[in-house]
Design a protein around this motif. Sequence first.
Motif, mmCIF file in Angstrom:
data_model
loop_
_atom_site.group_PDB
_atom_site.id
_atom_site.type_symbol
_atom_site.label_atom_id
_atom_site.label_comp_id
_atom_site.label_asym_id
_atom_site.label_seq_id
_atom_site.Cartn_x
_atom_site.Cartn_y
_atom_site.Cartn_z
ATOM 1 N N LYS A 127 -15.594 -6.737 33.520
ATOM 2 C CA LYS A 127 -14.855 -7.478 32.355
ATOM 3 C C LYS A 127 -15.851 -8.391 31.689
ATOM 4 O O LYS A 127 -15.757 -8.541 30.537
ATOM 5 C CB LYS A 127 -13.614 -8.134 32.981
ATOM 6 N N LEU A 130 -17.980 -6.286 29.402
ATOM 7 C CA LEU A 130 -17.329 -6.017 28.289
ATOM 8 C C LEU A 130 -16.979 -6.981 27.274
ATOM 9 O O LEU A 130 -17.020 -6.815 26.021
ATOM 10 C CB LEU A 130 -15.969 -5.191 28.514
ATOM 11 N N GLU A 134 -18.504 -7.129 23.361
ATOM 12 C CA GLU A 134 -17.768 -7.478 22.288
ATOM 13 C C GLU A 134 -18.472 -8.494 21.363
ATOM 14 O O GLU A 134 -18.309 -8.553 19.929
ATOM 15 C CB GLU A 134 -16.628 -8.043 22.395
ATOM 16 N N TYR A 143 -23.027 -0.063 26.933
ATOM 17 C CA TYR A 143 -22.287 1.069 27.640
ATOM 18 C C TYR A 143 -23.177 2.069 28.176
ATOM 19 O O TYR A 143 -22.804 2.650 29.292
ATOM 20 C CB TYR A 143 -21.158 1.779 26.608
ATOM 21 N N SER A 161 -12.761 1.178 26.474
ATOM 22 C CA SER A 161 -13.439 0.266 25.646
ATOM 23 C C SER A 161 -14.346 1.065 25.185
ATOM 24 O O SER A 161 -14.669 0.936 23.737
ATOM 25 C CB SER A 161 -13.812 -0.927 26.433
ATOM 26 N N TYR A 165 -14.656 1.894 20.911
ATOM 27 C CA TYR A 165 -15.819 1.287 19.938
ATOM 28 C C TYR A 165 -16.484 2.605 19.186
ATOM 29 O O TYR A 165 -16.589 2.506 18.275
ATOM 30 C CB TYR A 165 -16.945 0.898 20.937
#
Length: 379
Positions: A127, A130, A134, A143, A161, A165
Amino acid sequence: MEGISTLDPETAFLLSNKTTGNEWELFKENVRPMKRGRNVSVLNEALKSQTDNHLKKSLIEERRRLITAIDEYKGDDPLKTWIECIKWVQESFPTGGDCSGLVVIYEQCVRTFWNSEQYKEDRRYLKVWLEYAENCADAEVIYKFLQSNGIGQSHSAYYISYGLYLESKNKLKTANEIFNLGMERKAQPIEKMEASFRKFFTRSMRRPQAPVEEPEDSHLPHRSFGTVLTTGEARRQLKQKTDLANKKLKIDRCPSTISIYKDTNESAAPSHQPEILKNDKKVFSLGTRSERNKENSAIPAKWTSTKIPQRPVSRAVPAASACIQVFVDEECAESAKATKDEKSSLKQLRRVDGAELKKESELLKANPLRNFPAHSLPR
């Protein structure tokens, strides 16, 4: 009293004569939304720092204390202190911005545990990754880094996610492959993975399809009177007209008759040899090998008669220095450098506030993996 009890919450708040609570109304357009929501009382206290310098300094001191607590933690779950610090910064600096230091804290947290097997499949650690993605301009490198290092590959949050994207970048084919990869690996929770893929599939089907251009090698007649030419037909007809115009131009430029010269004196025998060869039949000779190399046959002699004038200069004897090159293992050097950079960045968060912290945040947004060792980056 009965009239007051039936008032709406906003009117009741205005009648309560509270001294705080209206900061949200003054700065709500600058507050960054959060998925988990915000505590209104904490939010109002944090927004007071926009106009109160004393409160702002106290927030910076509290942030330094939390970062110091990260260094001094000796328990079995060091990620816990990082998450507490991140949550506190999110609540205490609701407007975000580079001065909050949140991007630097994200980067420090993920770089501290990227090679730790304890947190490879930890949902909390994923988390943080991620959320860091952002806040960066190019999140795709993050990623790819997670995929190449096997971080969070069993959680559906990674694939969802990543797929969203790619969809925002209009890379639908790659996004579809990422969603399929997550379902093949049975990423958990699988129900959330499948539901996100169905929504993505529905959105992709509703998108207008790009017009397929007709190939140029097709010469079938498709045009009728009153119809609009497609791009391929218009290009083909324009090419044909251009070729016809070029052929006509070449014909016009070419003369009708070409006069060819003829020698009327046929009695004279054609001869293209020079007069010197006609009179002298002897073949020219290039000479022997020694004659051709006569410029190289001179006998060397001593050049002692001429000297080049030189200025008298006192030469200092250089001190003896060791010229042995020491071998250094690259992985060990990079690990030591990463540890050193990590400690220096933590010190920077404790000591530096303002322009330097903002500059570091901007650099991380442009290149989120700039401080990672080279062998950890995706190939």
